[in-house]
Design a protein around this motif. Structure first.
Motif, PDB file in Angstrom:
ATOM      1  N   GLY A 273       5.375   4.063   1.671  1.00 24.27           N
ATOM      2  CA  GLY A 273       5.085   2.794   1.015  1.00 24.27           C
ATOM      3  C   GLY A 273       5.246   1.692   2.043  1.00 24.27           C
ATOM      4  N   TYR A 274       4.338   0.736   2.075  1.00 25.69           N
ATOM      5  CA  TYR A 274       4.405  -0.305   3.093  1.00 25.69           C
ATOM      6  C   TYR A 274       3.924  -1.638   2.542  1.00 25.69           C
ATOM      7  CZ  TYR A 274      -0.639   0.199   3.598  1.00 25.69           C
ATOM      8  OH  TYR A 274      -1.979   0.240   3.339  1.00 25.69           O
ATOM      9  N   ALA A 275       4.269  -2.703   3.258  1.00 31.22           N
ATOM     10  CA  ALA A 275       3.781  -4.054   2.977  1.00 31.22           C
ATOM     11  C   ALA A 275       3.019  -4.523   4.205  1.00 31.22           C
ATOM     12  CB  ALA A 275       4.941  -4.992   2.685  1.00 31.22           C
ATOM     13  N   ASP A 276       1.933  -5.225   3.990  1.00 29.91           N
ATOM     14  CA  ASP A 276       1.163  -5.808   5.087  1.00 29.91           C
ATOM     15  C   ASP A 276       1.390  -7.315   5.036  1.00 29.91           C
ATOM     16  OD1 ASP A 276      -0.911  -5.391   7.230  1.00 29.91           O
ATOM     17  OD2 ASP A 276      -1.930  -6.887   5.981  1.00 29.91           O
ATOM     18  N   VAL A 277       2.130  -7.829   6.012  1.00 31.98           N
ATOM     19  CA  VAL A 277       2.507  -9.242   6.040  1.00 31.98           C
ATOM     20  C   VAL A 277       1.719  -9.942   7.144  1.00 31.98           C
ATOM     21  CG1 VAL A 277       4.428 -10.857   6.270  1.00 31.98           C
ATOM     22  CG2 VAL A 277       4.835  -8.578   5.323  1.00 31.98           C
TER      23      VAL A 277
ATOM     24  N   GLY B 143       0.814  -1.204   0.000  1.00 36.42           N
ATOM     25  CA  GLY B 143       0.000   0.000   0.000  1.00 36.42           C
ATOM     26  C   GLY B 143       0.848   1.254   0.000  1.00 36.42           C
ATOM     27  N   LEU B 144       0.174   2.373  -0.165  1.00 31.65           N
ATOM     28  CA  LEU B 144       0.796   3.683  -0.172  1.00 31.65           C
ATOM     29  C   LEU B 144      -0.066   4.608   0.669  1.00 31.65           C
ATOM     30  CD1 LEU B 144       3.144   5.240  -1.549  1.00 31.65           C
ATOM     31  CD2 LEU B 144       1.516   5.886  -3.309  1.00 31.65           C
ATOM     32  N   LYS B 145       0.561   5.351   1.570  1.00 35.43           N
ATOM     33  CA  LYS B 145      -0.136   6.335   2.391  1.00 35.43           C
ATOM     34  C   LYS B 145       0.502   7.687   2.136  1.00 35.43           C
ATOM     35  CE  LYS B 145       0.597   3.723   6.242  1.00 35.43           C
ATOM     36  NZ  LYS B 145       0.655   3.425   7.671  1.00 35.43           N
ATOM     37  N   ALA B 146      -0.296   8.734   2.159  1.00 36.13           N
ATOM     38  CA  ALA B 146       0.216  10.095   2.028  1.00 36.13           C
ATOM     39  C   ALA B 146      -0.669  11.015   2.846  1.00 36.13           C
ATOM     40  CB  ALA B 146       0.230  10.521   0.564  1.00 36.13           C
TER      41      ALA B 146
ATOM     42  N   SER C 137      -0.762  -8.694  11.881  1.00 27.86           N
ATOM     43  CA  SER C 137       0.128  -8.448  10.755  1.00 27.86           C
ATOM     44  C   SER C 137       1.330  -7.625  11.196  1.00 27.86           C
ATOM     45  CB  SER C 137      -0.581  -7.658   9.653  1.00 27.86           C
ATOM     46  OG  SER C 137      -1.586  -8.403   9.043  1.00 27.86           O
ATOM     47  N   VAL C 138       2.386  -7.732  10.404  1.00 25.63           N
ATOM     48  CA  VAL C 138       3.548  -6.862  10.542  1.00 25.63           C
ATOM     49  C   VAL C 138       3.569  -5.986   9.304  1.00 25.63           C
ATOM     50  CG1 VAL C 138       6.058  -6.763  10.705  1.00 25.63           C
ATOM     51  CG2 VAL C 138       4.817  -8.567  11.881  1.00 25.63           C
ATOM     52  N   GLN C 139       3.764  -4.681   9.503  1.00 28.29           N
ATOM     53  CA  GLN C 139       3.770  -3.743   8.379  1.00 28.29           C
ATOM     54  C   GLN C 139       5.093  -2.981   8.329  1.00 28.29           C
ATOM     55  OE1 GLN C 139       0.372  -1.141   8.712  1.00 28.29           O
ATOM     56  NE2 GLN C 139      -0.988  -2.624   7.762  1.00 28.29           N
ATOM     57  N   PRO C 140       6.090  -3.520   7.609  1.00 33.04           N
ATOM     58  CA  PRO C 140       7.306  -2.750   7.385  1.00 33.04           C
ATOM     59  C   PRO C 140       7.067  -1.731   6.277  1.00 33.04           C
ATOM     60  CG  PRO C 140       7.480  -4.871   6.315  1.00 33.04           C
ATOM     61  CD  PRO C 140       6.171  -4.865   7.058  1.00 33.04           C
TER      62      PRO C 140
ATOM     63  N   VAL D 299      12.081   4.334   8.466  1.00 33.16           N
ATOM     64  CA  VAL D 299      11.772   2.924   8.211  1.00 33.16           C
ATOM     65  C   VAL D 299      10.973   2.418   9.404  1.00 33.16           C
ATOM     66  CG1 VAL D 299      12.720   0.639   7.722  1.00 33.16           C
ATOM     67  CG2 VAL D 299      13.884   2.674   6.856  1.00 33.16           C
ATOM     68  N   PRO D 300       9.638   2.484   9.316  1.00 38.27           N
ATOM     69  CA  PRO D 300       8.800   1.999  10.420  1.00 38.27           C
ATOM     70  C   PRO D 300       8.538   0.501  10.301  1.00 38.27           C
ATOM     71  CG  PRO D 300       7.425   3.007   8.756  1.00 38.27           C
ATOM     72  CD  PRO D 300       8.847   3.156   8.290  1.00 38.27           C
ATOM     73  N   VAL D 301       8.330  -0.138  11.439  1.00 39.13           N
ATOM     74  CA  VAL D 301       7.872  -1.528  11.493  1.00 39.13           C
ATOM     75  C   VAL D 301       6.708  -1.534  12.482  1.00 39.13           C
ATOM     76  CG1 VAL D 301       8.434  -3.925  11.999  1.00 39.13           C
ATOM     77  CG2 VAL D 301      10.185  -2.417  11.054  1.00 39.13           C
ATOM     78  N   ASN D 302       5.500  -1.595  11.954  1.00 41.86           N
ATOM     79  CA  ASN D 302       4.303  -1.564  12.792  1.00 41.86           C
ATOM     80  C   ASN D 302       3.755  -2.971  12.986  1.00 41.86           C
ATOM     81  OD1 ASN D 302       4.157   1.263  13.167  1.00 41.86           O
ATOM     82  ND2 ASN D 302       3.418   1.462  11.079  1.00 41.86           N
ATOM     83  N   PHE D 303       3.279  -3.223  14.199  1.00 39.45           N
ATOM     84  CA  PHE D 303       2.619  -4.482  14.531  1.00 39.45           C
ATOM     85  C   PHE D 303       1.134  -4.162  14.667  1.00 39.45           C
ATOM     86  CE2 PHE D 303       6.933  -4.490  16.150  1.00 39.45           C
ATOM     87  CZ  PHE D 303       7.438  -5.623  15.534  1.00 39.45           C
ATOM     88  N   VAL D 304       0.312  -4.816  13.846  1.00 39.35           N
ATOM     89  CA  VAL D 304      -1.097  -4.437  13.722  1.00 39.35           C
ATOM     90  C   VAL D 304      -1.985  -5.610  14.129  1.00 39.35           C
ATOM     91  CG1 VAL D 304      -2.863  -3.582  12.156  1.00 39.35           C
ATOM     92  CG2 VAL D 304      -0.490  -2.881  11.837  1.00 39.35           C
ATOM     93  N   TYR D 305      -2.950  -5.326  15.013  1.00 35.03           N
ATOM     94  CA  TYR D 305      -3.949  -6.310  15.431  1.00 35.03           C
ATOM     95  C   TYR D 305      -5.303  -5.881  14.881  1.00 35.03           C
ATOM     96  CZ  TYR D 305      -6.948  -9.248  18.259  1.00 35.03           C
ATOM     97  OH  TYR D 305      -7.888 -10.148  18.650  1.00 35.03           O
TER      98      TYR D 305
END
Length: 136
Positions: A56-60, A25-28, A67-70, A100-106
């Protein structure tokens, strides 16, 4: 520091490519940034200045609702200080960072309405540009 940051980005890209259900995805948006300066017995907080960000991010997916979102982000930051009691000069500071964020998403299922999610995580950043303008 740069070598460590590049290693983190490479590892995150490898992780993102390893899962078949990975989405991208892409956020702005806008940042309304301020800065605070303090020293001795004095403290000053600037007025907000408007900047932009693009991420720009990936949702893994790691588990059913987790999910983890680097990602990688270009962030504008800074602030502005108007002329006032202490000075006759107004100043605006523009700072650009790569983060370079690494988000942990529930994700919390809410039925047919969609999902509600909660996320948090660390980030690493490096400044790439700084500009200060002053007006009398």
């Amino acid at each position: 520091m740069k070598r460590k940051l590049l290693s983190i980005v490479a590892a995150l890209c490898f992780i993102a490519g390893a899962k078949a259900q990975t989405s991208y995805g892409l956020k702005a948006g806008a940042n309304f940034a301020k800065f605070q300066v303090s020293g001795g017995n004095t403290s000053y907080t600037s007025d907000a200045a408007t900047f932009f960000y693009v991420t720009g991010y990936a949702d893994v997916p790691v588990a059913m609702n987790f999910s983890v979102q680097p990602g990688i982000s270009l962030q504008g930051k800074g602030g502005k200080a108007p002329a006032g009691d202490f000075t006759e000069v107004s100043t605006k500071d523009n700072l650009m960072y790569i983060e370079v964020p690494v988000n942990f998403v529930y994700y919390v299922p809410t039925g047919e309405a969609g999902k509600v999610f909660f996320g948090a995580g660390p980030y690493a950043a490096i400044g790439i540009h700084a500009k200060s303008t002053q007006e009398i």
